[in-house]
Write an enzyme that holds these catalytic residues in place. Structure first.
Site, PDB file in Angstrom:
ATOM      1  N   LYS A  67       2.195  90.792  83.892  1.00 18.78           N
ATOM      2  CA  LYS A  67       1.131  90.040  83.403  1.00 18.78           C
ATOM      3  C   LYS A  67       1.235  89.942  81.877  1.00 18.78           C
ATOM      4  O   LYS A  67       0.198  90.253  81.128  1.00 18.78           O
ATOM      5  CB  LYS A  67      -0.484  90.509  83.871  1.00 18.78           C
ATOM      6  CG  LYS A  67      -1.556  89.573  83.776  1.00 18.78           C
ATOM      7  CD  LYS A  67      -1.472  88.326  84.430  1.00 18.78           C
ATOM      8  CE  LYS A  67      -2.642  87.368  84.517  1.00 18.78           C
ATOM      9  NZ  LYS A  67      -2.530  86.299  84.890  1.00 18.78           N
ATOM     10  N   ASP A  80      -0.345  87.098  89.369  1.00 15.09           N
ATOM     11  CA  ASP A  80      -1.617  86.288  90.204  1.00 15.09           C
ATOM     12  C   ASP A  80      -0.611  85.077  91.038  1.00 15.09           C
ATOM     13  O   ASP A  80      -1.048  84.920  92.237  1.00 15.09           O
ATOM     14  CB  ASP A  80      -2.288  85.748  89.559  1.00 15.09           C
ATOM     15  CG  ASP A  80      -1.911  85.155  88.132  1.00 15.09           C
ATOM     16  OD1 ASP A  80      -0.716  85.392  87.853  1.00 15.09           O
ATOM     17  OD2 ASP A  80      -2.638  84.434  87.321  1.00 15.09           O
TER      18      ASP A  80
END
Length: 352
Positions: free
Chosen positions: A186, A218
């Protein structure tokens, strides 16, 4: 060659028995087998979930085959005495930092997946998860804010050396498969992930034969459902790996089919020392009933043969025997079938 078997609690002894039968069928020359207590049964017999004698067996072995731990009768014990501490203790004492979780769609079981059969059919991914760092092991606690509210905090961090060693493990794994590695992080919002990405890129220079890509976590979660066939090997941190590996396991239909390995840096005369276990738990609700699916345990043995004993041909034999038994319709209750633990073991032995 030395193997330590730790059956543990619940269905652990039942599924370990089938792995033991497979070992006997392979008839490996010079094999020595130890057996020790871990988890709730170890607490009841020795007063601790990881007795010193069990730890000594693990340290003396080339690889450890682990069943399952968890006993509802131990739920009210102090945390350091609960069965699950056996896994954490072994990982810590044995320096196991790399968790390998393969997820492969077995032929004929596509309808068991929550995904469309044509999507599920393409799943063949290995997730390499870092085990000893990240938010799980960072500083944590409870504090009071200036306004008097309670506030919990957990610090996520990685040292460069921790990222480098898991990266090397993942690149080596990709080199032995299809030569593709996707690093999941991330980095758009986390400094920890930016360091992760920088080190992964640095290590990639030593593996020019492996194609490296990056993906935010994600998006990776979405892609595992949308198009899982695009992945070969995924490497990621402890927190993200915990989530993604469970997601991948359910994409193939049942956790009763999935094995795992926890590897360290220690090298034996035959390979890399590691601990191998099915990803499911002790399932106390069906323990002792002969209903448990032992295939994940048997596939964990195959991983041990491959990584810790250097016996690739034997590992492939075991994996092909499991695949053929499944294709022949020998299915446990977790896959909608009626085959019991021993019946499934018999089918694998027949294929061997």
């Amino acid at each position: 060659m030395k193997i330590a078997l730790f059956p543990g609690d619940g269905i652990g002894p039942e599924i370990m028995e089938q792995a033991r039968r497979v070992l006997a069928k392979l008839d490996l020359p010079g094999l020595v087998v130890f057996e020790g207590d871990v988890g709730g049964i170890a607490y009841k017999r020795h007063g601790h979930p990881l007795p010193q004698e069990t730890l000594d067996m693990a340290k003396a072995a080339d690889g450890v085959l682990f069943g399952a731990v968890g006993d509802p009768a131990c739920d009210n014990l102090e945390r350091h005495l609960r069965p699950e501490q056996a896994i954490l203790g072994l990982r810590s004492h044995l320096g196991l930092f790399a968790n390998l979780r393969p997820a492969t769609m077995f032929a004929g079981l596509e309808d068991m997946s929550a995904l469309k059969p044509e999507v599920a059919r393409e799943i063949d991914v290995l997730i390499v998860r870092e085990l000893n760092g990240d938010v799980y092991f960072g500083e944590k606690g409870m504090r009071t804010t200036k306004s008097g509210e309670r506030e919990g905090y957990d610090i996520m961090s990685y040292a460069e050396s921790e990222v480098r060693r898991i990266a090397q493990t993942a690149f080596r794994a990709a080199r032995g498969r299809k030569g593709r590695l996707c690093s999941v992080d991330k980095a758009n919002v986390l400094e920890t992930s930016q360091l992760w990405r920088d080190v992964i890129v640095d290590v990639s220079a030593d593996y020019p034969d492996v194609a490296l890509s990056h993906m935010y976590v994600d998006n990776a979660a979405m892609q595992l459902v949308r198009n899982p066939g695009q992945f070969d090997v995924i490497v990621t941190g402890n927190l993200f790996g915990d989530i993604l590996s469970d997601q991948a396991s359910m994409c193939v239909g049942s956790i009763g089919l999935l094995a795992s390995a926890a590897l360290g840096e220690r090298q034996t005369d035959y390979g890399t020392f590691g601990m191998y276990e099915p990803i499911h738990g002790s399932a106390p609700d069906i323990a002792g009933q002969g209903k448990a699916n032992p295939m994940a345990m048997i596939l964990s043995l195959a991983m041990l043969l491959r990584h810790s004993l250097g016996r690739e041909a034997d590992a492939l034999r075991v994996e092909k025997a499991v695949a053929q038994a499944l294709e022949d319709g020998v299915l446990g209750a977790d896959l909608g079938g009626t085959a019991g633990t021993a019946e499934i073991g018999n089918a694998v032995l027949e294929q061997l």
